[in-house]
Design a protein around this motif. Structure first.
Motif, PDB file in Angstrom:
ATOM      1  N   THR A 269       0.824  -1.208   0.000  1.00 47.93           N
ATOM      2  CA  THR A 269       0.000   0.000   0.000  1.00 47.93           C
ATOM      3  C   THR A 269       0.855   1.254   0.000  1.00 47.93           C
ATOM      4  O   THR A 269       1.984   1.277   0.516  1.00 47.93           O
ATOM      5  CB  THR A 269      -0.954   0.005   1.210  1.00 47.93           C
ATOM      6  N   TYR A 270       0.297   2.310  -0.605  1.00 47.80           N
ATOM      7  CA  TYR A 270       0.934   3.624  -0.634  1.00 47.80           C
ATOM      8  C   TYR A 270      -0.176   4.653  -0.801  1.00 47.80           C
ATOM      9  O   TYR A 270      -0.957   4.590  -1.763  1.00 47.80           O
ATOM     10  CB  TYR A 270       1.922   3.732  -1.792  1.00 47.80           C
ATOM     11  N   GLY A 271      -0.266   5.603   0.137  1.00 43.36           N
ATOM     12  CA  GLY A 271      -1.311   6.612   0.046  1.00 43.36           C
ATOM     13  C   GLY A 271      -2.689   5.973   0.067  1.00 43.36           C
ATOM     14  O   GLY A 271      -3.009   5.155   0.931  1.00 43.36           O
ATOM     15  N   ASP A 272      -3.528   6.322  -0.911  1.00 40.89           N
ATOM     16  CA  ASP A 272      -4.866   5.757  -1.022  1.00 40.89           C
ATOM     17  C   ASP A 272      -4.903   4.535  -1.930  1.00 40.89           C
ATOM     18  O   ASP A 272      -5.984   4.108  -2.353  1.00 40.89           O
ATOM     19  CB  ASP A 272      -5.837   6.807  -1.587  1.00 40.89           C
ATOM     20  N   ARG A 273      -3.756   3.973  -2.229  1.00 40.67           N
ATOM     21  CA  ARG A 273      -3.698   2.875  -3.182  1.00 40.67           C
ATOM     22  C   ARG A 273      -3.220   1.579  -2.532  1.00 40.67           C
ATOM     23  O   ARG A 273      -2.292   1.586  -1.724  1.00 40.67           O
ATOM     24  CB  ARG A 273      -2.763   3.234  -4.338  1.00 40.67           C
ATOM     25  N   ILE A 274      -3.860   0.495  -2.922  1.00 40.16           N
ATOM     26  CA  ILE A 274      -3.430  -0.840  -2.537  1.00 40.16           C
ATOM     27  C   ILE A 274      -3.157  -1.621  -3.819  1.00 40.16           C
ATOM     28  O   ILE A 274      -3.975  -1.613  -4.740  1.00 40.16           O
ATOM     29  CB  ILE A 274      -4.514  -1.567  -1.716  1.00 40.16           C
ATOM     30  N   VAL A 275      -2.004  -2.259  -3.881  1.00 44.68           N
ATOM     31  CA  VAL A 275      -1.659  -3.098  -5.027  1.00 44.68           C
ATOM     32  C   VAL A 275      -1.572  -4.527  -4.532  1.00 44.68           C
ATOM     33  O   VAL A 275      -1.007  -4.798  -3.468  1.00 44.68           O
ATOM     34  CB  VAL A 275      -0.322  -2.659  -5.661  1.00 44.68           C
ATOM     35  N   LEU A 276      -2.136  -5.459  -5.295  1.00 50.78           N
ATOM     36  CA  LEU A 276      -2.139  -6.850  -4.887  1.00 50.78           C
ATOM     37  C   LEU A 276      -2.025  -7.764  -6.103  1.00 50.78           C
ATOM     38  O   LEU A 276      -2.164  -7.327  -7.247  1.00 50.78           O
ATOM     39  CB  LEU A 276      -3.401  -7.169  -4.081  1.00 50.78           C
ATOM     40  N   THR A 277      -1.745  -9.030  -5.832  1.00 54.88           N
ATOM     41  CA  THR A 277      -1.706 -10.054  -6.863  1.00 54.88           C
ATOM     42  C   THR A 277      -3.046 -10.772  -6.855  1.00 54.88           C
ATOM     43  O   THR A 277      -3.490 -11.242  -5.806  1.00 54.88           O
ATOM     44  CB  THR A 277      -0.570 -11.052  -6.595  1.00 54.88           C
ATOM     45  N   TYR A 278      -3.701 -10.833  -8.027  1.00 58.96           N
ATOM     46  CA  TYR A 278      -5.037 -11.401  -8.116  1.00 58.96           C
ATOM     47  C   TYR A 278      -5.016 -12.665  -8.968  1.00 58.96           C
ATOM     48  O   TYR A 278      -4.503 -12.662 -10.085  1.00 58.96           O
ATOM     49  CB  TYR A 278      -6.006 -10.385  -8.727  1.00 58.96           C
ATOM     50  N   GLY A 279      -5.571 -13.761  -8.431  1.00 61.61           N
ATOM     51  CA  GLY A 279      -5.627 -15.017  -9.163  1.00 61.61           C
ATOM     52  C   GLY A 279      -4.455 -15.911  -8.798  1.00 61.61           C
ATOM     53  O   GLY A 279      -3.383 -15.444  -8.428  1.00 61.61           O
ATOM     54  N   MET A 280      -4.622 -17.215  -8.930  1.00 64.32           N
ATOM     55  CA  MET A 280      -3.614 -18.158  -8.492  1.00 64.32           C
ATOM     56  C   MET A 280      -2.906 -18.882  -9.631  1.00 64.32           C
ATOM     57  O   MET A 280      -1.743 -19.252  -9.517  1.00 64.32           O
ATOM     58  CB  MET A 280      -4.248 -19.197  -7.549  1.00 64.32           C
ATOM     59  N   VAL A 281      -3.573 -19.133 -10.769  1.00 67.64           N
ATOM     60  CA  VAL A 281      -2.966 -19.891 -11.861  1.00 67.64           C
ATOM     61  C   VAL A 281      -2.017 -19.020 -12.656  1.00 67.64           C
ATOM     62  O   VAL A 281      -0.818 -19.294 -12.765  1.00 67.64           O
ATOM     63  CB  VAL A 281      -4.055 -20.498 -12.765  1.00 67.64           C
ATOM     64  N   PHE A 282      -2.528 -17.949 -13.240  1.00 68.19           N
ATOM     65  CA  PHE A 282      -1.694 -16.950 -13.910  1.00 68.19           C
ATOM     66  C   PHE A 282      -2.043 -15.591 -13.295  1.00 68.19           C
ATOM     67  O   PHE A 282      -2.840 -14.837 -13.850  1.00 68.19           O
ATOM     68  CB  PHE A 282      -1.927 -16.945 -15.430  1.00 68.19           C
ATOM     69  N   PRO A 283      -1.468 -15.300 -12.145  1.00 71.71           N
ATOM     70  CA  PRO A 283      -1.884 -14.103 -11.407  1.00 71.71           C
ATOM     71  C   PRO A 283      -1.527 -12.808 -12.122  1.00 71.71           C
ATOM     72  O   PRO A 283      -0.513 -12.704 -12.816  1.00 71.71           O
ATOM     73  CB  PRO A 283      -1.113 -14.226 -10.086  1.00 71.71           C
ATOM     74  N   ASP A 284      -2.383 -11.804 -11.940  1.00 73.17           N
ATOM     75  CA  ASP A 284      -2.164 -10.460 -12.456  1.00 73.17           C
ATOM     76  C   ASP A 284      -1.985  -9.483 -11.305  1.00 73.17           C
ATOM     77  O   ASP A 284      -2.317  -9.781 -10.156  1.00 73.17           O
ATOM     78  CB  ASP A 284      -3.351 -10.014 -13.322  1.00 73.17           C
TER      79      ASP A 284
END
Length: 428
Positions: A269-284
């Motif tokens: 997280t940074y500021g008002d933003r959260i970045v994450l990895t989505y999905g398990m097979v070919f995650p984005d």
């Protein structure tokens, strides 16, 4: 935190999941993607601060189809000069780097155990931070403070080193395991096993406030695995298992728990933003904007693994295997007008929380930054720049009078000049 409330939140989250995913997938983020590394070895676990990106790199290891003997090193890429630099040259492994300002920290096994080392970019000096013959790993850094996981007591504890005073402090003393620390300002968060029992294996999130010397459990109800925290300001993001892989956010000011995403992991997280990895097979890689409560994909290649994201300002970096080996990629969001505000906030926090000087001088420096921020928010760029130049002048005067170190002054001046450049770029 009550179990009933958590179970209700999970039920609601899973019920809304199809809608959330459909909304998030409708558009991709607007911005520019850049490939940072091109070497055909492996580049992994990036971190970013300002114009600098660091990662672990095995290009100096030995590989054939039958033998893999990695030699992980730390590398740095400077966006301002488009230059790549090898930071470590020892033939052992240096891994999992973290960066703040001019300092890079990492886990190092050159002594037969894991130690924490630090590199100062300005002075080109490497320093061994830990000397215990046990293992120290998973470092994180904020300002003059480095935190890590340490097993010298027969279990994992959280320790901290203050660079300015060269003092080491044991943060946790519970006889269970505490690991994976993150730090922001005066707050340290980590994953904690103290509430496990014979009937259930549980992980919880705890926090230590350096200002008040108090330890607090901030997430966990005895029924789930809560782990992998990251922190920025008053917000802590983390993962949980128990009803799927979920990402949550906890607001330290309001004690409010917010569900962010399902089938997701590795939040930062940074500021008002959260970045994450989505999905398990070919995650984005996904971006979740708290100001608009929307999720947006950063990557969308269905045949590529994207993972280990990090974020600073409008820049997101991650590990990417589209070239049949892991590379580091970066995405710059198309909102440069937000960057100076975040940079001003960070510099103000450095002055208030990290920098040591006379209280009136500290107030003067912080006031100049806050005034500059107010002018910038009113679109009065010339006045905002003028306040930043006054900040630079005061920092340089304090350096001449030896009220602060040259390293501290140079850092503040460099950061302020960077903000000025960003404001001028908006005018073009």
């Amino acid at each position: 935190m009550k179990t009933g409330n958590r179970l209700y939140s999970i039920v609601v989250a899973l019920f809304l999941l199809p809608f959330i995913c459909a909304t998030a997938s409708a558009d991709t983020a607007q911005g520019i993607e850049t490939q940072i590394t091109t070497n055909n070895s492996s580049q992994s676990y990036p971190d970013i601060y300002g114009e600098r990106i660091v990662w672990q790199d095995d290009r100096n290891g030995y590989y054939d189809p039958y033998v893999y003997d990695p030699n992980w090193d730390i590398y740095l890429y400077d966006l301002s000069g488009s230059t790549e630099t090898q930071i470590t040259t020892n033939e052992s492994n240096q891994s999992r780097p973290a960066i703040y300002g001019d300092r890079i920290v990492w886990t190092d096994d050159r002594n037969g155990n894991y130690d924490i080392y630090m590199y100062n970019i300005s002075t080109s000096t490497e320093t061994q931070i830990t000397t215990s013959e046990s293992n120290q790993s998973e470092p994180a850094i904020y300002g003059d403070r480095i935190v890590w996981t340490d097993d010298r007591n027969g279990n994992k504890d959280i320790y901290m080193f203050n660079i300015s005073t060269s003092t080491e402090t044991q943060i946790t003393t519970n006889e269970s395991n505490q690991s994976g620390p993150a730090i922001y300002g005066n707050r340290i968060v980590w994953t904690d096993e103290r509430n496990r029992d014979e009937d259930a294996y549980t992980l919880d999130i705890y926090m230590y406030n350096l200002s008040t010397s108090t330890e607090t459990q901030i997430a966990g109800d005895g029924g789930f695995l809560e782990y992998g925290p990251a922190i920025y300001g008053d917000r802590v993001v983390y993962m949980s298992e128990g009803a799927g892989d979920l990402v949550w956010m906890y607001n330290l000011s309001t004690s409010e728990l917010t569900f962010i995403a399902a089938d997701a992991w590795g939040p930062v997280t940074y500021g008002d933003r959260i970045v994450l990895t989505y999905g398990m097979v070919f995650p984005d890689i996904y971006l979740y904007d708290l100001s608009g409560s929307t999720g947006t994909p950063i990557t969308s290649n269905e045949d590529v693994h994207h993972w280990a994201p990090a974020i600073y300002g409008d820049r997101i970096v991650w590990e990417d295997d589209r070239n049949e080996n892991p590379d580091i990629y970066m995405f710059t969001l198309a909102s440069p007008e937000l960057m100076p505000l975040e940079e001003m906030k960070n510099l103000t926090e450095y002055v208030e929380d990290t920098y040591k000087c006379h209280v009136k001088t500290k107030t003067g420096l912080a006031t100049l930054l806050e005034t500059s921020k107010c002018f910038y928010e009113k679109d009065e760029d010339a006045k905002a720049i003028s306040m930043l130049k006054s900040f630079i002048h005061l920092a340089e005067k304090m350096k001449e009078c030896k009220q602060i170190s040259a390293e501290e002054a140079d850092y503040m001046v460099r950061e302020a000049n960077g903000i000025i450049d960003q404001i001028k770029a908006r005018q073009e």
